[in-house]
Design an enzyme around this catalytic site. Structure first.
Site, mmCIF file in Angstrom:
data_model
loop_
_atom_site.group_PDB
_atom_site.id
_atom_site.type_symbol
_atom_site.label_atom_id
_atom_site.label_comp_id
_atom_site.label_asym_id
_atom_site.label_seq_id
_atom_site.Cartn_x
_atom_site.Cartn_y
_atom_site.Cartn_z
ATOM 1 N N ASP A 189 0.945 -1.359 0.129
ATOM 2 C CA ASP A 189 -0.287 -0.751 0.188
ATOM 3 C C ASP A 189 1.112 0.801 -0.025
ATOM 4 O O ASP A 189 1.787 1.085 0.622
ATOM 5 C CB ASP A 189 -0.485 0.006 1.104
ATOM 6 C CG ASP A 189 -2.181 0.988 1.040
ATOM 7 O OD1 ASP A 189 -3.346 0.823 0.634
ATOM 8 O OD2 ASP A 189 -1.342 2.385 1.815
ATOM 9 N N LEU A 190 0.555 2.333 -0.705
ATOM 10 C CA LEU A 190 1.119 3.213 -0.633
ATOM 11 C C LEU A 190 0.497 4.640 0.335
ATOM 12 O O LEU A 190 -0.052 4.778 0.326
ATOM 13 C CB LEU A 190 1.541 4.446 -2.646
ATOM 14 C CG LEU A 190 1.830 3.175 -3.566
ATOM 15 C CD1 LEU A 190 1.112 3.831 -4.924
ATOM 16 C CD2 LEU A 190 2.853 3.075 -3.677
ATOM 17 N N ASP A 232 -4.574 2.544 -4.585
ATOM 18 C CA ASP A 232 -2.648 2.347 -4.331
ATOM 19 C C ASP A 232 -3.066 1.035 -3.848
ATOM 20 O O ASP A 232 -1.711 1.041 -3.244
ATOM 21 C CB ASP A 232 -2.446 3.733 -3.600
ATOM 22 C CG ASP A 232 -3.357 3.294 -2.178
ATOM 23 O OD1 ASP A 232 -4.489 2.823 -2.096
ATOM 24 O OD2 ASP A 232 -2.226 4.237 -1.691
#
Length: 576
Positions: A189-190, A232
């Site tokens: 996950d960004l 994301d």
């Protein structure tokens, strides 16, 4: 992302000027007849390769690509349907047209069910009919392949999508039962990516996602799978890999993601949190469970501060089991209304009066069992139902506020708003609705926003603070001094009060640096005309220090524990 990106574009039926044809027929006269038909066509040039039987066709199919195969149904000891299965296993782009000298309907049905593009009788075959059949067959095959791509690949990044990801994971789990190999699943996950979308727009955000996808692909082997699960969030399947090599891949991914992204002369610094789990023939065989394990590890990585990775281990395995039960219990408790506020009074240090109560969530699981926030709040966050809990606590706090106001009309109640709540689009309307429902004046309510919200979601939080302030609600920043809120953002905020973080208060009389920080905060608050509340005061030494340096209000066990509404009402009556 434009609509054009997801459209299917096929021009002139997508039939090339040179069409590679494999003709498989054991009848020499029929072969010559079909070749003459194709050579007489002036619209396209057909490059025909001939095989006399099933055995001759196999090596040709394995070594060459053909746009279309023309196959006689009867091939000696084999049938054209058997060859069709082989063609489909070798190349999904090749169209197959079945030819036969017979008109039996049962053969027609078999061919249709097997997936041939067309079934033609040699007895009625013409050059024009054959040409049209080839054009339609190749066109429909390309359409079919394109639809398949859209169904299984993410349109923005061209990565595997959630559907195909689970399909591959399922097949790999089954394969691991045979080959006994160990595989890794990474859930990535960004960090704070939402801020980029909301600050620079989704066009920039999409470009960064595409660049991230390319960097992820370059960080793994060709046999591995990189998927975009949504937003994301990415998932990677690393096949037949050891823990040591997995760590190397993770380090490679981290370096790739943290390399500066430059778009339109703007530099973007991105980081990622990663959860990792391993699976083999000895681990759970459900794809959903394996992904849940990686998700649990990802949650721990985020909880530890983000920009790091975490492995799923035995402790997390135990936690998943407990959390699954706890999660269901929490959902049931919300439906039954078992969550309620207890109230801790805030005292004016100069007058000793009670000015407000902070509403603190409690879970009244039974008449004898009261559960404290540290035992359920993390799970509420992970279940993404914090807004539901907040609304319940706010609603009940407003009911109790009416009771307390009957004793002291100046009393206020403060309700906590988490970092998750601060980006809830419905927060403003929910607050308005509850105030109207219970006929509460906005000035009677204080909302305490966690300081982390200003770090994690600065723009959204400042926006909602401004709207709530204009509504007349008093705003407090909770846990002040714990994070890195800039003085400039503090000057821009629509707030009335800051709650000094408990960890700093507990440092009074113990840590000189913390005492200095508390004094700086108190002095700074005066410069900004902000009210100060010291939270977690437990000793007279702490209270004396705070009074000496001008703290306005105090709250903590030195004065009172959190109380039920009945006990809070009685306490307020004693002070009135």
């Amino acid at each position: 992302m434009s609509n054009m990106d997801s459209s299917i574009q096929i021009n002139d039926y997508d039939v090339a000027e040179h069409v590679n044809v494999l003709l498989v027929d054991d009848d020499g006269i029929d072969r010559e007849y079909i070749i003459n038909m194709l050579s007489g066509n002036h619209r396209h040039q057909y490059d025909v390769t001939v095989a006399q039987n099933y055995q001759d066709a196999l090596p040709l199919l394995e070594e060459h690509y053909f746009d279309v195969c023309l196959i006689d149904y009867y091939l000696g000891n084999h049938t054209g349907l058997e060859l069709l299965k082989k063609i489909n296993s070798l190349n999904s782009m090749t169209s197959v047209i079945m030819l036969t000298g017979a008109d039996a309907e049962d053969i027609d049905d078999q061919a249709l069910q097997a997936g041939v593009s067309n079934f033609l009788s040699k007895n009625t075959l013409t050059s024009k009919l054959l040409d049209r059949s080839i054009r339609y067959a190749t066109h429909h095959k390309k359409l079919s392949v394109e639809y398949e791509r859209l169904a299984h690949y993410d349109d923005l990044t061209k990565l595997v999508n959630r559907s195909l990801f689970f399909d591959r994971l399922t097949h790999l789990i089954k394969r691991s039962q045979r080959d006994k190999h160990k595989h890794a699943l990474l859930y990535l996950d960004l960090d704070f990516f939402k801020n980029i979308n909301e600050t620079y727009g989704y066009k920039i955000g999409d470009l960064i996602l595409k660049m991230c996808a390319n960097r992820l692909l370059q960080s793994v082997r060709s046999v591995d799978t990189v998927a975009r699960l949504g937003g994301d969030e990415f998932a990677l399947i690393l096949e037949n890999i050891s823990p040591k090599d997995t760590q190397k891949v993770i380090e490679k991914i981290v370096q790739a993601i943290e390399k500066t992204f430059t778009i339109s002369d703007i530099d973007f610094e991105i980081s990622a949190s990663i959860g990792i789990t391993f699976f083999s023939d000895e681990t759970p065989q459900e794809p959903g469970i394996i992904l849940e394990q990686a998700d649990q590890a990802l949650y721990q990585a985020k909880k530890a501060g983000r920009q790091r990775h975490c492995y799923f281990d035995d402790q997390l395995k135990k936690d998943i089991g407990k959390n699954r039960i706890l999660g269901q219990d929490i959902r049931n408790a919300l439906q039954k209304g078992e969550f309620l506020p207890h109230y801790q009074p805030q005292y004016n240090l100069q007058t000793g009066d009670i000015e407000s109560f902070e509403a603190l969530a409690r879970w009244q699981r039974s008449e004898q069992e009261l559960i404290y926030p540290q035992q359920f709040l993390d799970q509420v966050e992970q279940l993404k139902i914090m807004p539901v809990l907040t609304e319940m606590i706010l609603d009940k706090a407003c009911v109790d506020l009416k009771k307390l106001s009957a004793i002291n009309s100046d009393i206020k109640i403060a309700v906590n708003i988490s970092a998750t709540d601060s980006v809830n689009d419905n927060l403003l309307e929910m607050v308005k609705s509850v105030l109207k429902k219970h006929d509460i004046q906005a000035q009677q309510l204080e909302l305490e926003f966690d300081a982390s919200a200003l770090i994690v979601h600065p723009d959204e939080t400042m926006n909602i603070l401004d709207k709530l302030n204009r509504l007349g609600i008093s705003i407090t920043i909770n846990n002040f001094g714990k994070g890195n809120i800039s003085l400039w953002s503090l000057a821009e905020l629509s707030i009335a009060t800051i709650n000094i973080d408990m960890s700093l208060i507990h440092g009074i009389g113990v840590s000189l640096p913390k005492e200095i920080i508390v004094k700086v905060i108190l002095d700074m608050a005066k410069q900004f005309s902000l009210k100060t509340v010291a939270v977690g005061v437990e000793t007279k030494e702490q209270a004396s220090f705070l009074a000496r340096y001008g703290c306005d209000n105090v709250q903590g066990y030195l004065y009172s524990r959190p109380l039920s509404i009945k006990d809070a009402s009685q306490l307020l009556e004693n002070y009135s």
